[in-house]
Scaffold this motif. Structure first.
Motif, PDB file in Angstrom:
ATOM      1  N   LEU A 105       0.842  -1.205   0.000  1.00 28.29           N
ATOM      2  CA  LEU A 105       0.000   0.000   0.000  1.00 28.29           C
ATOM      3  C   LEU A 105       0.873   1.249   0.000  1.00 28.29           C
ATOM      4  N   GLU A 106       0.425   2.253  -0.701  1.00 30.26           N
ATOM      5  CA  GLU A 106       1.158   3.519  -0.780  1.00 30.26           C
ATOM      6  C   GLU A 106       1.330   4.130   0.612  1.00 30.26           C
ATOM      7  N   GLY A 107       2.556   4.479   0.965  1.00 33.87           N
ATOM      8  CA  GLY A 107       2.809   5.157   2.246  1.00 33.87           C
ATOM      9  C   GLY A 107       2.749   4.246   3.454  1.00 33.87           C
ATOM     10  N   VAL A 108       2.670   2.932   3.245  1.00 32.56           N
ATOM     11  CA  VAL A 108       2.582   1.983   4.370  1.00 32.56           C
ATOM     12  C   VAL A 108       3.823   1.112   4.376  1.00 32.56           C
ATOM     13  N   SER A 109       4.454   0.963   5.564  1.00 32.12           N
ATOM     14  CA  SER A 109       5.559   0.003   5.671  1.00 32.12           C
ATOM     15  C   SER A 109       5.209  -0.984   6.765  1.00 32.12           C
ATOM     16  N   CYS A 110       5.676  -2.212   6.594  1.00 31.22           N
ATOM     17  CA  CYS A 110       5.271  -3.275   7.519  1.00 31.22           C
ATOM     18  C   CYS A 110       6.481  -4.155   7.805  1.00 31.22           C
ATOM     19  N   ASN A 111       6.899  -4.189   9.059  1.00 31.86           N
ATOM     20  CA  ASN A 111       8.049  -5.023   9.422  1.00 31.86           C
ATOM     21  C   ASN A 111       7.763  -6.493   9.190  1.00 31.86           C
ATOM     22  N   LYS A 112       8.835  -7.245   9.046  1.00 32.33           N
ATOM     23  CA  LYS A 112       8.728  -8.691   8.819  1.00 32.33           C
ATOM     24  C   LYS A 112       8.021  -9.337  10.013  1.00 32.33           C
ATOM     25  N   PHE A 113       7.053 -10.176   9.712  1.00 34.17           N
ATOM     26  CA  PHE A 113       6.318 -10.887  10.751  1.00 34.17           C
ATOM     27  C   PHE A 113       7.152 -12.070  11.228  1.00 34.17           C
ATOM     28  N   GLU A 114       7.499 -12.074  12.512  1.00 33.16           N
ATOM     29  CA  GLU A 114       8.304 -13.170  13.058  1.00 33.16           C
ATOM     30  C   GLU A 114       7.527 -14.048  14.026  1.00 33.16           C
ATOM     31  N   GLY A 115       6.626 -13.416  14.807  1.00 37.61           N
ATOM     32  CA  GLY A 115       5.920 -14.190  15.809  1.00 37.61           C
ATOM     33  C   GLY A 115       4.682 -13.482  16.310  1.00 37.61           C
ATOM     34  N   ALA A 116       4.072 -14.037  17.362  1.00 44.74           N
ATOM     35  CA  ALA A 116       2.807 -13.570  17.926  1.00 44.74           C
ATOM     36  C   ALA A 116       1.704 -13.682  16.866  1.00 44.74           C
ATOM     37  N   MET A 117       0.728 -12.783  16.868  1.00 44.20           N
ATOM     38  CA  MET A 117      -0.399 -12.954  15.961  1.00 44.20           C
ATOM     39  C   MET A 117      -0.816 -11.652  15.296  1.00 44.20           C
ATOM     40  N   TYR A 118       0.158 -10.692  15.208  1.00 44.17           N
ATOM     41  CA  TYR A 118      -0.224  -9.355  14.758  1.00 44.17           C
ATOM     42  C   TYR A 118       0.740  -8.794  13.735  1.00 44.17           C
ATOM     43  N   LEU A 119       0.185  -7.965  12.855  1.00 48.58           N
ATOM     44  CA  LEU A 119       0.996  -7.067  12.048  1.00 48.58           C
ATOM     45  C   LEU A 119       0.746  -5.667  12.591  1.00 48.58           C
ATOM     46  N   PHE A 120       1.787  -4.843  12.547  1.00 45.59           N
ATOM     47  CA  PHE A 120       1.659  -3.484  13.091  1.00 45.59           C
ATOM     48  C   PHE A 120       2.214  -2.501  12.070  1.00 45.59           C
ATOM     49  N   PRO A 121       1.547  -2.442  10.887  1.00 42.86           N
ATOM     50  CA  PRO A 121       2.080  -1.585   9.820  1.00 42.86           C
ATOM     51  C   PRO A 121       2.015  -0.105  10.184  1.00 42.86           C
ATOM     52  N   ARG A 122       3.007   0.613   9.660  1.00 40.25           N
ATOM     53  CA  ARG A 122       3.064   2.058   9.892  1.00 40.25           C
ATOM     54  C   ARG A 122       2.445   2.792   8.708  1.00 40.25           C
ATOM     55  N   LEU A 123       1.636   3.798   9.029  1.00 47.80           N
ATOM     56  CA  LEU A 123       0.970   4.582   7.995  1.00 47.80           C
ATOM     57  C   LEU A 123       1.627   5.955   7.895  1.00 47.80           C
ATOM     58  N   ARG A 124       1.992   6.344   6.680  1.00 40.70           N
ATOM     59  CA  ARG A 124       2.427   7.730   6.450  1.00 40.70           C
ATOM     60  C   ARG A 124       1.342   8.391   5.612  1.00 40.70           C
ATOM     61  N   LEU A 125       0.467   9.123   6.294  1.00 41.68           N
ATOM     62  CA  LEU A 125      -0.737   9.639   5.643  1.00 41.68           C
ATOM     63  C   LEU A 125      -0.503  11.053   5.117  1.00 41.68           C
ATOM     64  N   PRO A 126      -1.232  11.427   4.072  1.00 38.77           N
ATOM     65  CA  PRO A 126      -1.096  12.784   3.527  1.00 38.77           C
ATOM     66  C   PRO A 126      -1.482  13.840   4.573  1.00 38.77           C
ATOM     67  N   GLN A 127      -0.874  15.021   4.437  1.00 42.81           N
ATOM     68  CA  GLN A 127      -1.151  16.124   5.359  1.00 42.81           C
ATOM     69  C   GLN A 127      -2.645  16.444   5.442  1.00 42.81           C
ATOM     70  N   ALA A 128      -3.317  16.347   4.305  1.00 38.39           N
ATOM     71  CA  ALA A 128      -4.752  16.674   4.299  1.00 38.39           C
ATOM     72  C   ALA A 128      -5.538  15.692   5.164  1.00 38.39           C
ATOM     73  N   ALA A 129      -5.113  14.426   5.196  1.00 39.67           N
ATOM     74  CA  ALA A 129      -5.784  13.429   6.039  1.00 39.67           C
ATOM     75  C   ALA A 129      -5.527  13.726   7.515  1.00 39.67           C
ATOM     76  N   ILE A 130      -4.299  14.138   7.810  1.00 34.87           N
ATOM     77  CA  ILE A 130      -3.952  14.473   9.190  1.00 34.87           C
ATOM     78  C   ILE A 130      -4.772  15.670   9.666  1.00 34.87           C
ATOM     79  N   LYS A 131      -4.950  16.643   8.746  1.00 39.34           N
ATOM     80  CA  LYS A 131      -5.773  17.811   9.097  1.00 39.34           C
ATOM     81  C   LYS A 131      -7.235  17.429   9.280  1.00 39.34           C
TER      82      LYS A 131
END
Lengths: 434, 434
Positions: A337-363
Motif C-alpha cells: 500500500l502507498e505510504g505503508v511500511s510493515c516489518n517482517k512478521f516473526e511471531g505472535a499474531m499481529y501485524l503493526f504496519p506504519r501509515l504515512r498519511l497525507p497532510q490533508a488526512a492528518i488535518k
C-alpha cells in the motif's frame, strides 16, 4: 533458601488476612500428609474439612480434588517447562491463573508499593501493562522499541530510561518484556535476551516475561527461548535474578481464549513472598478448573508413541502453516500500500504496519478531534467492514501512526479482504493527496 | 437516563485506555447490527474482526460466540432475575464474572478513590471485604452485627458508625450487606431490609448486596428477598438508589466452586460508569465460558413441563433436605457443648458458634502467642482431624471467640464426627477448668 536480591512487596498485600485459607488449613494439609506417610501415627484417619464453603463436598470427600488434583496439574506444568528449557522447574513456583491477564495484574499488585515505584515497559505496548500499573498506583517507565531495526530492543535505550527515571526519584522494580512481541510481532534474538538478563541482574530488576506467544514463532532463523532458560544457560540461578514468566491457553496453536487458563512461574522470590501471593490468589478462590486442566495439557502435549500423537501433530502443523500463509498474505498486502511500511512478521499474531498519511488526512483527523490512525481505522471500518485497532492505543512513538491487524481471519476471508483493503486505501489516498 | 445520585468512580479507572476493546470495536458492533437490521444498507455484508488476538477465529467466524452468544447468556440471567423478583432486569446491567469474588474486587476497585473513601462492612465479615478494601487503598468502616439477637443488623448501629466515620473526615461510599450471612448464617427480615434501603437511599450509599447464598435459606418463616426487589417494592427505581447484587455458581444447591461462574447486576449507575466498568472488565478479557454458561443455567433452571424438570427437582430437594439435616445435627452438637452457644441456623452454609473458654485456656493461648479461638481450633484439628476456621479471621467483636464450621461434610461423616468433637471438647474443658 536465601535471596540476596529477592523483591520486597507492597504492604497492602502483607497486611490483610484471609483465614479461610490460612494457617490452620496449611496445618491440616501437613497432618494429612503425615497420615499418608505414616498411617496410624495420629489419633484419626482423615481430615474433615469444615473450613471452606465448598459444597462440592456433598457426598464425596473434598480432599482429593483440591489438593492432589490441583497439585498434579501444577506438576504437569512444571514438567513441561523443564522439558522445554532443559532446566528444572518446581511445582511450588507455579501459580495457575485465569489466563495471563489476571496473573499480570496480580504481579503489579504485588510489586507496586507506591507511586514512586516504576515498571519499565516497552512502547509500543500491550495496553494491559499501562492500565494495570495505573490501577495499582505505580508509574510506568516506557522504553521505545526501534521500528527501523524490526522493533529491536536496544539495551542502551532501556538503560537511558532507567537512569532518567531514577534521577527523577523513582525506584524501578521490574522490566516487562513481551517476547514474541505484541503488537509488534518481533522475536528477540538470544543475544538480545542475554543482554536483558545481564542488565536486570545488575540493576536488581525483576524480569516480567510475557511469553504467551511462545508457540507463535514463524521465522526459520529464530526460535523461542524463555528468559529463565537464557538466565540458567548463563549460569545464573534464583539467587541471582528474579524472573516471572506468563503463559496462557489463549494463544499458540491451541487458542482457547474463552477457557481462561494460564500459569505464571515465579523464580527468585522468597518463600515469604510466595506465601503472600498464595494469600492474594486465595481471594478469588481458584482459577476455573477447566482452564487449569487445559494449561496442564498445553504444557504436557501428546508424545511420540501416545495414541493422540499423530492427529495432534497433524492439527498443529496445519494450524501453523495456515497462520503463516495468512500472515504472509496480509504482510504483502500492507507492504504494497502507498505510504505503508510493515516489518517482517516473526511471531505472535499481529501485524503493526506504519501509515504515512497525507497532510490533508492528518488535518481532517484534527478537525474531527481524533488522531490520524483513529481517523484511518474508522474510515476503513466504515468503507469495508474491516475492524483493526488504531495503533495509538498501543502508545508507539509520538507522531507515528500505525494500525494493529491480527493474522487470524481465515484464508478465504483474507483473500476476499485484501482487494477491499487495497481499493479503500487507494481511494483514501486519492481523496487526501491534495 | 439521568441519575441524581449516581456514584462517581476512581480516576484510576477512568484514565487508562484499552483500545483492543475500545471505541472502534463498539462502532464495528453498531455496524454489524445495522447490517442485520437493514441488509444491503452498507457497502459490505460482514465485519472482519482483525482487532483481537483471538485464535478461535481459526476456520470459523469469531462473530457469533463473543457477541450473540454472550449476550444471550446475560439475557438468560436478566430474565431469571426478573422472574425471581417480579421486577424487570436489563441484560446491559449484568456483568458475568469468574465467581462473585472477582466481581466484589472489581466494585471496590471502581468505588474507592482514595484512603478517605470508606466502605461500611458487617462484623463478623467475610474477609474478602477487608482484604479487597485494603488492596484498593480505601478504609473499611465496620458495623457490628448483634450476636444476642441472632446476628441481627441494627440500623442505629450502622448509622452511628457512618456518623463517626464522617466526623473523622471519611466519605462513605457504600454499605456491604451479606444476606444470608457469612460467617453468621442469619437471614435478614424484610423489615430490616427495608430499613437498610431507606438508610442507604437517604445517605446516598451504594448497597453492595452479597446475595450468593440466596438459595441457601432453611428457615420456614423467612425467605430470600433481593435488595433490588425490596427497593422496587418500596417504589424506588434506579434514580433513587444504586444497588449492586453479587451471585455465584459456587453456592446454593448447585455448589460448583471450581467452575468460577457468577454475575453482578448493577442498578442505578450512569451509562458512563457502565462503560468504564466494561473497560475494566476487558482487562482480563472475559470470564471463563463454562462458568458463564453455568450461571445462566442457574438463573434459568428447568421449568414444569421441561424434560429435565423432574430429576432436577428431585436432586434439588434431596440436596436441601440433606443440608438441613446436617446443619441441625451440627447445631445440636455445638449447642450441647459446655460453654458453647450457637445461634439458630437460618441460611448460607455455616455455623458460627461462640466459645466461652476457661481462663487457663486463654492463658495457654497467650503463652503460645495466639488468640484463644486459634488455640482451640489447632487443638481440635490435632486431636480429631476436624478443620474449622478460627473466628478471629472474620473479625467479630473484640474479646469474643468463635469458630466457623461448614455444614457440608456428608451425613455419615457428621455422624462420625460429632462424638469426636464432643470427646475432644470435654477433654479440653477438663484440662483447662483449673
Amino acid at each position: 533458601m536465601s535471596y540476596n536480591k529477592a523483591p520486597s512487596i507492597t504492604a497492602k498485600v502483607r497486611i490483610f488476612t484471609y483465614e479461610p485459607c490460612g494457617e490452620i488449613v496449611r496445618h491440616a494439609r501437613r497432618l494429612e500428609k503425615e497420615i499418608y506417610d505414616n498411617p496410624g501415627s495420629l489419633p484419626f484417619q482423615e481430615i474433615i474439612y469444615c473450613n471452606l464453603g465448598n459444597p462440592q463436598a456433598l457426598g464425596q470427600r473434598p480432599i482429593n480434588f483440591f489438593r492432589e488434583g490441583v497439585r498434579s496439574l501444577r506438576e504437569a506444568v512444571a514438567d513441561g517447562i523443564a522439558a522445554r528449557d532443559g532446566f528444572p522447574s518446581r511445582p511450588d513456583n507455579i501459580f495457575l491463573t485465569d489466563g495471563a491477564s489476571s496473573a499480570i495484574n496480580m504481579m503489579m499488585q504485588i510489586l507496586i508499593r507506591s507511586h514512586e515505584d516504576g515498571i519499565l515497559c516497552p512502547l509500543p505496548e500491550y495496553p494491559l501493562y499501562s492500565a494495570s500499573i495505573i490501577l495499582h498506583g505505580g508509574t510506568m517507565v516506557p522504553y521505545n522499541l526501534t521500528e527501523d531495526s524490526g522493533w529491536g530492543l536496544e539495551i542502551f535505550e532501556v538503560k537511558r530510561c532507567l537512569e532518567e527515571a531514577r534521577a527523577s526519584g523513582l525506584t524501578i522494580r521490574a522490566m516487562v518484556v513481551i517476547n514474541p512481541g505484541n503488537p509488534t510481532g518481533q522475536v528477540l534474538s538470544i543475544t538480545n535476551q542475554e543482554e536483558i538478563v545481564e542488565f536486570c541482574r545488575k540493576e536488581g530488576l525483576v524480569i516480567l516475561a510475557d511469553e504467551v506467544y511462545q508457540e507463535n514463532v514463524y521465522t526459520e532463523n529464530k526460535r523461542f527461548n524463555s528468559f529463565k532458560k537464557v538466565a540458567r544457560s548463563l549460569g545464573y540461578d534464583h539467587h541471582d535474578l528474579s524472573i516471572v514468566s506468563f503463559h496462557s491457553v489463549s494463544m499458540g496453536y491451541y487458542g482457547e481464549c474463552g477457557r481462561r487458563g494460564g500459569y505464571m512461574e515465579i523464580c527468585g522470590f522468597g518463600d515469604d513472598v510466595i506465601d503472600e501471593m498464595y494469600k492474594l490468589a486465595s481471594l478469588t478462590i481458584c482459577p476455573n478448573i477447566a482452564g487449569q486442566i487445559l494449561i496442564s495439557l498445553v504444557m504436557d502435549p501428546p508424545k511420540l508413541g501416545d495414541e493422540a500423537f499423530e492427529i495432534f501433530m497433524v492439527e498443529k502443523e496445519e494450524t501453523y502453516s495456515s497462520l503463516l500463509k495468512r500472515a504472509k498474505a496480509l504482510q504483502k498486502a500492507f507492504s504494497g500500500l502507498e505510504g505503508v511500511s510493515c516489518n517482517k512478521f516473526e511471531g505472535a499474531m499481529y501485524l503493526f504496519p506504519r501509515l504515512r498519511l497525507p497532510q490533508a488526512a492528518i488535518k481532517a483527523a484534527q478537525l474531527e478531534g481524533v488522531s490520524p490512525d483513529v481517523f484511518y481505522a474508522h474510515r476503513l471500518l466504515g468503507a469495508t467492514g474491516i475492524a483493526v485497532v488504531p495503533g495509538s492505543g498501543f502508545h508507539p512513538v509520538s507522531g507515528t501512526s500505525h494500525i494493529r491487524c491480527t493474522i487470524l481471519p481465515g484464508e478465504e476471508t483474507i483473500t476476499a479482504m485484501v482487494p477491499r483493503l487495497q481499493a479503500f486505501h487507494e481511494a483514501f489516498m486519492d481523496e487526501f493527496r491534495g
